[in-house]
Motif scaffolding. Sequence first.
Motif, short mmCIF file in Angstrom:
data_model
loop_
_atom_site.label_atom_id
_atom_site.label_comp_id
_atom_site.label_asym_id
_atom_site.label_seq_id
_atom_site.Cartn_x
_atom_site.Cartn_y
_atom_site.Cartn_z
N GLY A 225 60.73 35.41 40.99
CA GLY A 225 59.34 35.59 40.56
C GLY A 225 58.42 34.49 41.07
O GLY A 225 57.34 34.29 40.52
N THR A 226 58.83 33.80 42.14
CA THR A 226 58.04 32.67 42.66
C THR A 226 56.63 33.10 43.06
O THR A 226 55.66 32.37 42.80
CB THR A 226 58.76 32.04 43.86
N VAL A 227 56.50 34.25 43.70
CA VAL A 227 55.19 34.64 44.23
C VAL A 227 54.44 35.57 43.28
O VAL A 227 53.59 36.33 43.70
CB VAL A 227 55.32 35.29 45.62
N ASN A 228 54.75 35.50 42.01
CA ASN A 228 54.03 36.32 41.03
C ASN A 228 52.55 35.93 40.97
O ASN A 228 52.20 34.76 41.20
CB ASN A 228 54.64 36.13 39.64
N PRO A 229 51.68 36.88 40.61
CA PRO A 229 50.28 36.51 40.33
C PRO A 229 50.23 35.54 39.16
O PRO A 229 51.03 35.64 38.22
CB PRO A 229 49.63 37.85 39.99
N ARG A 230 49.29 34.60 39.19
CA ARG A 230 49.23 33.58 38.15
C ARG A 230 47.88 33.50 37.46
O ARG A 230 47.82 33.18 36.27
CB ARG A 230 49.58 32.20 38.76
N THR A 231 46.81 33.77 38.16
CA THR A 231 45.49 33.68 37.57
C THR A 231 45.00 35.07 37.14
O THR A 231 45.54 36.10 37.57
CB THR A 231 44.49 33.09 38.56
N ASP A 232 43.97 35.08 36.30
CA ASP A 232 43.38 36.36 35.90
C ASP A 232 42.88 37.13 37.11
O ASP A 232 42.99 38.36 37.17
CB ASP A 232 42.23 36.13 34.91
N ALA A 233 42.33 36.41 38.09
CA ALA A 233 41.84 37.07 39.31
C ALA A 233 42.99 37.71 40.07
O ALA A 233 42.85 38.82 40.62
CB ALA A 233 41.11 36.06 40.19
N ASP A 234 44.15 37.03 40.11
CA ASP A 234 45.33 37.61 40.75
C ASP A 234 45.75 38.89 40.04
O ASP A 234 46.10 39.90 40.69
CB ASP A 234 46.51 36.63 40.72
N PHE A 235 45.77 38.85 38.71
CA PHE A 235 46.17 40.04 37.95
C PHE A 235 45.20 41.18 38.18
O PHE A 235 45.62 42.34 38.29
CB PHE A 235 46.29 39.70 36.46
N ASP A 236 43.91 40.88 38.24
CA ASP A 236 42.93 41.94 38.48
C ASP A 236 43.13 42.57 39.85
O ASP A 236 42.93 43.77 40.04
CB ASP A 236 41.51 41.36 38.39
N ARG A 237 43.58 41.77 40.82
CA ARG A 237 43.77 42.27 42.18
C ARG A 237 45.08 43.01 42.35
O ARG A 237 45.15 44.01 43.08
CB ARG A 237 43.69 41.08 43.17
#
Length: 414
Positions: free
Chosen positions: A235-247
């Motif tokens: 899971g190293t390259v998982n989204p981390r920020t809210d902006a990542d999750f939105d994208r």
Amino acid sequence: MAERPGERPAASGPARVYSRRRLLVTSAAAALSGAAAAAVGVGIADAGSPGAAAPAAPETREEDTVPFYGLHQAGVQSPAQSAAAFCAFDLHADVDAAALRRLLRLLSDDIARMSAGRAALADTAPELAAAPARLTVTVGFGPSLFDKVGLAAARPAGFADLPAFPTIDRLDPTYGGGDLLLQICADDALVVAHAQRMLFKDTRAFATARWTQRGFLPQGPAGQTGRNLMGQVDGTVNPRTDADFDRVVWSTGTGWFTGGTFLVFRRIRMELDTWDELDRSAMEATIGRRLSTGAPLTGTAEHDEPDLDAVDATGLHAIADFAHLRLARGDGPAAQLLRRPYSYDDSPGADGASDVGQLFCAYQADIGAQFVPMQQRLAAGDLLNQWITPVGSAVFAIPPGCAPGGFLAEGMFS
């Protein structure tokens, strides 16, 4: 003489038969007797005699709770808990949209209660709900649900079963499919088991259990990437920020599913006995990362950007063409999916051999654009396929969250 069903030998005298009716009558009589005694006790206490105070219910700590209400369902962006149960159901043939609506109201109410450390309505052991241990319950719909209840028009665009991956899949229907999913996670396996029992009561009149799969994670420092049973960080390259999750994760646009996501659930068996025959350098070459730190073979720290063009002393790619990292990554952005996997160990399996592996959970905004091309690359050339086999597979649409007073997927019925 052999004991008959429903009978238990007494210490002396004839055997006594205990029926459900007799137990209920006895319990009712005891309750009435207890109530009368309590009333007498109150009178004595009021007169000044000492009386025993009722034990106080344990308080629920805020750090033990994950809010149920919100734009998105809990259990996706929430930090992964240490224990999980994934429970799939098939709807009864007579369940229509109105019945599904009633079920979702019931589930939403009980999930909200238990997430906050309060007992579900039908809970006979409310003490087990008082410490929720970051309990989350995430509800999902299989592709088949929408047609079954007459809501085909509400099916999210493009949502369908996965295509076949014949070069790697050895799928067992025991571990796949389903109309409805309950993903139950907490930091205490007892909490997971208790929540599962309460929610199975809710579903009993509407659906039949299809499968349940349980997983676990190592307890580690907050924010640290977990490891799977092969010893790899995962899971190293998982989204981390809210902006990542939105994208990457949340569905955007208009319509009732805005704020939802899609889950690809895969049961992946690991052949650890033959994996253990490799030396450490071969394991790392297969993955493309160092086992010690999770760093790419071209870097020194876990989150270093891999250099896919770097070559080694032999002139070959330092991260091999067959490496899992290279093929999973492809040409897209680093955070292509949210991976939230759990390990499982159901040994021994039906054949007497070990049955261990991963419950792979990937959340994304578009399965066809995100998971499918990645899996096609892995199926075609990933060397890791020699030691892993997908044996179960399912996809679920995870509706958005709801507001207080509402219920999950409420907009689907508008």
